[in-house]
Motif scaffolding. Structure first.
Motif, PDB file in Angstrom:
ATOM      1  N   ASP A  54      18.619   5.815  41.367  1.00  0.00           N
ATOM      2  CA  ASP A  54      18.453   4.689  42.280  1.00  0.00           C
ATOM      3  C   ASP A  54      19.666   4.561  43.204  1.00  0.00           C
ATOM      4  O   ASP A  54      20.516   5.448  43.261  1.00  0.00           O
TER       5      ASP A  54
ATOM      6  N   ASN B 124      14.615  -0.765  41.255  1.00  0.00           N
ATOM      7  CA  ASN B 124      15.256  -0.277  40.029  1.00  0.00           C
ATOM      8  C   ASN B 124      14.177   0.267  39.090  1.00  0.00           C
ATOM      9  O   ASN B 124      13.785  -0.369  38.112  1.00  0.00           O
TER      10      ASN B 124
ATOM     11  N   GLY C 278      21.099  -3.256  37.765  1.00  0.00           N
ATOM     12  CA  GLY C 278      20.010  -3.898  38.470  1.00  0.00           C
ATOM     13  C   GLY C 278      19.766  -5.315  37.970  1.00  0.00           C
ATOM     14  O   GLY C 278      20.319  -5.736  36.944  1.00  0.00           O
TER      15      GLY C 278
ATOM     16  N   ASN D 229      21.630  -0.736  41.518  1.00  0.00           N
ATOM     17  CA  ASN D 229      20.622  -0.128  40.637  1.00  0.00           C
ATOM     18  C   ASN D 229      21.071   1.233  40.103  1.00  0.00           C
ATOM     19  O   ASN D 229      20.512   1.727  39.119  1.00  0.00           O
TER      20      ASN D 229
END
Length: 286
Positions: A101, A67, A159, A105
């Motif tokens: 991501d 992340n 995340g 995330n």
């Protein structure tokens, strides 16, 4: 290894006392999954014969996600114009942000920032749907008509250690109604209801009556001017409202009672007006 792999990986070789080898693939620099998410390497072993014999082993390296990217809004500033009578829970804006991501995330939610100075009032006025990025109104905007409200919103990921970014929202609240002024006449003498007594020898600018005007509109819709129906009197702007004053000599023997009408009009489009009337009795002087 191909050229791009050589920039990131190195093979360390050590020879044991028993002539065996320890091979270690070493990472030389940080990886960026968003730029490249896998590497293909070929390990080649060659003996000392003549001619030498070789063997190969293909190695696939998949880069997993960390992340390391905060969500990014599609805009840094969102401008929206709404009417003062916008219905509660109506959506006035939908924002969007993306995250480079993967998986949790990259999952994005939205909120009004806790760092806004007026966060308590904002909580009573707006609500943001965290899953969709919809900004909705919670209450009537009549009290804020003609104003501009600015505040920050946030997009955050899911995340383990969430990252977030901010954008500014600018809400312009239009004055959607032009209301007529409210006019009230009052007098110095307590108990007078709809009339006032003025001696016939009153000088010019002598006080006759107070005119209280209320117009809650904004801009030109709330700018008011007043007039009085008879040229023997005039109307003067004071710090709070207006006052009616004598404008010429009064003669009770000519006219003892005046029916005066005060009309107040705003400067909106269309112009709206309201009137109030009262009687003025000219009292006798010997």
């Amino acid at each position: 290894m191909n050229n791009d792999s050589k920039d990131f990986f190195k093979l360390n070789i050590t020879i044991n006392r028993d002539s065996t080898f320890n091979l270690r693939l070493v990472l030389l620099r940080s990886l960026n999954r968003e730029a490249k998410d896998s590497y293909s390497l070929v390990l080649v072993a060659k003996d000392g014969g003549n001619p030498p014999k070789t063997g190969t082993q293909k190695i696939i390296i998949n880069v997993t996600d960390a992340n390391d990217n905060a969500p990014e809004f599609t805009q840094k500033i969102y401008n929206v114009t709404i009417k003062e009578n916008t219905a509660p829970m109506e959506t006035i804006l939908t924002v969007s942000a993306s995250d480079k991501d993967l998986n949790e995330n990259a999952k994005v939610s939205y909120r009004i920032s806790e760092y806004n100075l007026n966060k308590d009032r904002l909580g009573d006025t707006f609500v943001m749907i965290s899953e969709t990025g919809e900004l909705k109104v919670k209450s009537d905007f009549t009290a804020l008509a003609g104003q501009v409200v600015r505040f920050f919103i946030e997009a955050y990921d899911h995340g383990v250690n969430p990252l977030y970014s901010q954008a500014e929202v600018v809400v312009n609240i239009e004055d959607d109604s032009n209301n007529a002024p409210k006019v009230t006449i009052s007098f110095i003498t307590a108990g007078n209801k709809g009339f006032v007594d003025i001696p016939e020898n009153s000088m010019n600018n002598s006080f006759v009556a107070y005119v209280d005007v209320v117009d809650s509109d904004k801009g030109d819709d709330g700018v008011v001017d007043c007039s009085v129906s008879n040229s023997h009197f005039s109307i003067v702007k004071i710090s709070k409202g207006f006052k009616v004053v004598v404008n010429s000599i009064l003669d009770r023997e000519v006219l003892s009672t005046y029916n005066l009408t005060v009309t107040c009009s705003d400067k909106g489009t269309p112009v709206l007006s309201e009137s109030a009337s009262f009687l003025l009795h000219v009292t006798d002087i010997n």
